[in-house]
Scaffold this motif. Structure first.
Motif, PDB file in Angstrom:
ATOM      1  N   ARG A  72      30.652   4.735  48.011  1.00 57.00           N
ATOM      2  CA  ARG A  72      31.674   4.930  46.985  1.00 57.00           C
ATOM      3  C   ARG A  72      32.969   5.423  47.611  1.00 57.00           C
ATOM      4  O   ARG A  72      32.945   6.205  48.562  1.00 57.00           O
ATOM      5  CB  ARG A  72      31.216   6.005  45.989  1.00 57.00           C
ATOM      6  CG  ARG A  72      29.946   5.677  45.208  1.00 57.00           C
ATOM      7  CD  ARG A  72      30.177   4.547  44.240  1.00 57.00           C
ATOM      8  NE  ARG A  72      29.019   4.255  43.406  1.00 57.00           N
ATOM      9  CZ  ARG A  72      28.130   3.295  43.670  1.00 57.00           C
ATOM     10  NH1 ARG A  72      28.211   2.562  44.754  1.00 57.00           N
ATOM     11  NH2 ARG A  72      27.137   3.064  42.829  1.00 57.00           N
ATOM     12  N   HIS A 108      22.997   1.312  43.474  1.00 58.48           N
ATOM     13  CA  HIS A 108      22.027   2.277  43.989  1.00 58.48           C
ATOM     14  C   HIS A 108      21.539   3.127  42.829  1.00 58.48           C
ATOM     15  O   HIS A 108      22.013   2.981  41.704  1.00 58.48           O
ATOM     16  CB  HIS A 108      22.646   3.127  45.119  1.00 58.48           C
ATOM     17  CG  HIS A 108      23.761   4.044  44.704  1.00 58.48           C
ATOM     18  ND1 HIS A 108      24.758   4.448  45.573  1.00 58.48           N
ATOM     19  CD2 HIS A 108      24.054   4.659  43.512  1.00 58.48           C
ATOM     20  CE1 HIS A 108      25.590   5.265  44.952  1.00 58.48           C
ATOM     21  NE2 HIS A 108      25.188   5.405  43.704  1.00 58.48           N
ATOM     22  N   HIS A 110      19.840   7.352  42.042  1.00 57.48           N
ATOM     23  CA  HIS A 110      19.536   8.672  42.609  1.00 57.48           C
ATOM     24  C   HIS A 110      19.123   9.621  41.500  1.00 57.48           C
ATOM     25  O   HIS A 110      19.405   9.388  40.314  1.00 57.48           O
ATOM     26  CB  HIS A 110      20.740   9.217  43.396  1.00 57.48           C
ATOM     27  CG  HIS A 110      22.076   8.903  42.807  1.00 57.48           C
ATOM     28  ND1 HIS A 110      22.514   9.454  41.633  1.00 57.48           N
ATOM     29  CD2 HIS A 110      23.067   8.057  43.232  1.00 57.48           C
ATOM     30  CE1 HIS A 110      23.731   8.993  41.367  1.00 57.48           C
ATOM     31  NE2 HIS A 110      24.088   8.133  42.309  1.00 57.48           N
ATOM     32  N   ARG A 116      31.056   9.351  33.867  1.00 60.23           N
ATOM     33  CA  ARG A 116      32.389   8.874  34.303  1.00 60.23           C
ATOM     34  C   ARG A 116      33.331   9.016  33.131  1.00 60.23           C
ATOM     35  O   ARG A 116      32.979   8.630  32.011  1.00 60.23           O
ATOM     36  CB  ARG A 116      32.374   7.386  34.676  1.00 60.23           C
ATOM     37  CG  ARG A 116      31.053   6.869  35.161  1.00 60.23           C
ATOM     38  CD  ARG A 116      30.886   7.110  36.587  1.00 60.23           C
ATOM     39  NE  ARG A 116      29.532   6.860  37.070  1.00 60.23           N
ATOM     40  CZ  ARG A 116      29.148   7.172  38.288  1.00 60.23           C
ATOM     41  NH1 ARG A 116      29.996   7.756  39.112  1.00 60.23           N
ATOM     42  NH2 ARG A 116      27.926   6.926  38.687  1.00 60.23           N
ATOM     43  N   HIS A 149      22.944   1.744  39.291  1.00 62.56           N
ATOM     44  CA  HIS A 149      24.341   1.584  38.870  1.00 62.56           C
ATOM     45  C   HIS A 149      25.208   1.046  39.999  1.00 62.56           C
ATOM     46  O   HIS A 149      25.014   1.389  41.162  1.00 62.56           O
ATOM     47  CB  HIS A 149      24.914   2.896  38.324  1.00 62.56           C
ATOM     48  CG  HIS A 149      24.807   4.058  39.264  1.00 62.56           C
ATOM     49  ND1 HIS A 149      23.626   4.730  39.491  1.00 62.56           N
ATOM     50  CD2 HIS A 149      25.741   4.685  40.042  1.00 62.56           C
ATOM     51  CE1 HIS A 149      23.837   5.703  40.362  1.00 62.56           C
ATOM     52  NE2 HIS A 149      25.115   5.692  40.725  1.00 62.56           N
TER      53      HIS A 149
END
Ligand code: GTQ
Ligand code: FE2
Length: 372
Positions: A72, A108, A110, A116, A149
């Motif tokens: 990112r 990915h 997690h 956001r 995402h």
């Protein structure tokens, strides 16, 4: 009992060093550091201005490609009280993320959950477990724990948004997991229909008045996107219904009425033009992201002036009040301000640690924060 003080001092010192040598600590020497009368967060009240961050984000777009491994293009808010940890506060990650035209931030997942809040630009969609969520300024998008995402900029412009994550909490609980998307492409396949969660789940109650829902749920909201127009409609409704200086709505899970995530609460507040809220202290940290308008917040006696795109941190139990007054108005205008806020309040609520205290008078302002 009589003791020889000289002998006692030497004996004590030897005793402490014997304790330390076998990894033991005497509580009585550290009690006051550990059990403070009120919370002493290491994070300090701080502000990062859009004027500082945006040119640096643009340089990152020029200099640093978005690739696997780095994942990112994110500038994290690094609270100067946290000795180099890349966290906005002890429990919260806050960051500015940006994507240039046609860029893709790879898929990915997690264990930390993320939210956001879109600041600027058009054309990006975030695909959350196969559901492509179109992002527009003011929208809130959820990427809960272990949901795949990726972010795709399908447009020709740059896009900027705020990321809030519970990463420091998950890290403190030693529960970090991370996986790259196994598919052949960098991103999840783009579905024919976008915004499916909105069609399926937007029916229930998506907002609640005030700052934090007391409904608790271990589940995250199944609705992945909350539109700014809906948030504003709620703020308008509250503005018409009361004279309060500060109008606040929390985004909620339309199924349960709980906070959008088990670990994080998201809210939006409006500070009325020519209004000044009373100072409030709350347990738990929060990161505030200014969406529109100009105003000021006094946090533990220090004044922070802010405008669109600025981000600031209110650490646990710091007194905070907000105001918008004539000094904030541009020539011939009189504008209220709107701010997005993410906090760890659901965790504090769930554990019986949530406390709130409203002070009766504005705080004396002792200094003015100047952003670096
Ligand atoms: O967009 O997936 O700010 O994984 C930090 C970690 C954003 C993201 C962050 C992340 C992301
Ligand atoms: Fe991520």
């Amino acid at each position: 009992m009589t003791v020889n003080p000289v002998e006692t001092d030497a004996a004590l010192e030897e005793f402490y060093s014997d304790l330390s040598a076998v990894d033991l600590a005497p509580l009585w020497t550290i009690t006051e550091q550990l059990l403070t009368p009120t919370p002493r967060p290491r994070a300090v009240p701080w502000l990062w201005s859009a004027a500082t961050m945006k040119p640096l984000a643009r340089r990152a777009i020029q200099l640093v490609p978005v690739e696997r491994g780095g994942e990112r293009r994110v500038l994290s808010l690094q609270n100067p009280g946290l000795s180099g940890l890349p966290y906005a506060a002890g429990t919260l990650w806050g960051a500015l993320q940006c994507l240039g035209p046609r860029e893709v931030a790879p898929a990915h997942r997690h264990s930390p959950g993320a939210i956001r809040f879109v600041l600027e630009g058009e054309g990006v969609f975030t695909t959350v477990n196969g559901d492509a969520c179109d992002m527009h300024p003011g929208d809130l998008v959820l990427t809960p724990s272990m949901n795949w995402h990726d972010h795709v900029n399908a447009g020709d412009g740059e896009m900027f948004w705020f990321d809030g994550l519970d990463l420091p909490m998950v890290s403190a609980l030693d529960s970090i997991f991370f996986e790259s998307y196994p598919g052949p492409g960098e991103s999840q396949p783009e579905p024919a229909e976008h915004n499916v969660s909105e069609r399926v789940h937007a029916g229930g109650v998506r907002y609640t008045d005030g700052a934090v829902s007391d409904v608790l749920s271990p589940q995250h909201s199944k609705l992945m996107i909350y539109r700014w127009a809906d948030t504003v409609a709620e703020l308008d409704r509250l503005t018409a219904a009361s004279e309060d200086p500060l109008l606040s709505v929390e985004y909620t899970d339309p199924e349960s009425g709980a906070s959008v995530m088990p670990t994080m609460s998201c809210a939006a507040y409006r500070v009325r033009a020519r209004a000044h809220s009373l100072p409030v202290r709350r347990t738990g940290n929060s990161v505030h992201v200014v969406f529109s308008g100009h105003g000021s917040s006094v946090i533990d006696g220090r004044r922070f002036d802010w405008g669109p795109g600025d981000m600031f941190v209110v650490p646990s139990w710091s007194a905070v009040e907000h105001f918008v007054d004539t000094e904030h108005f541009a020539e011939g205008t009189e504008e209220h301000a709107e701010v997005f806020v993410v906090s760890d309040a659901p965790v504090l609520r769930a554990l019986g640690l949530y406390r709130e205290q409203t002070l009766t008078a504005p705080q004396p302002v002792t200094d003015l924060f100047s952003p670096r």
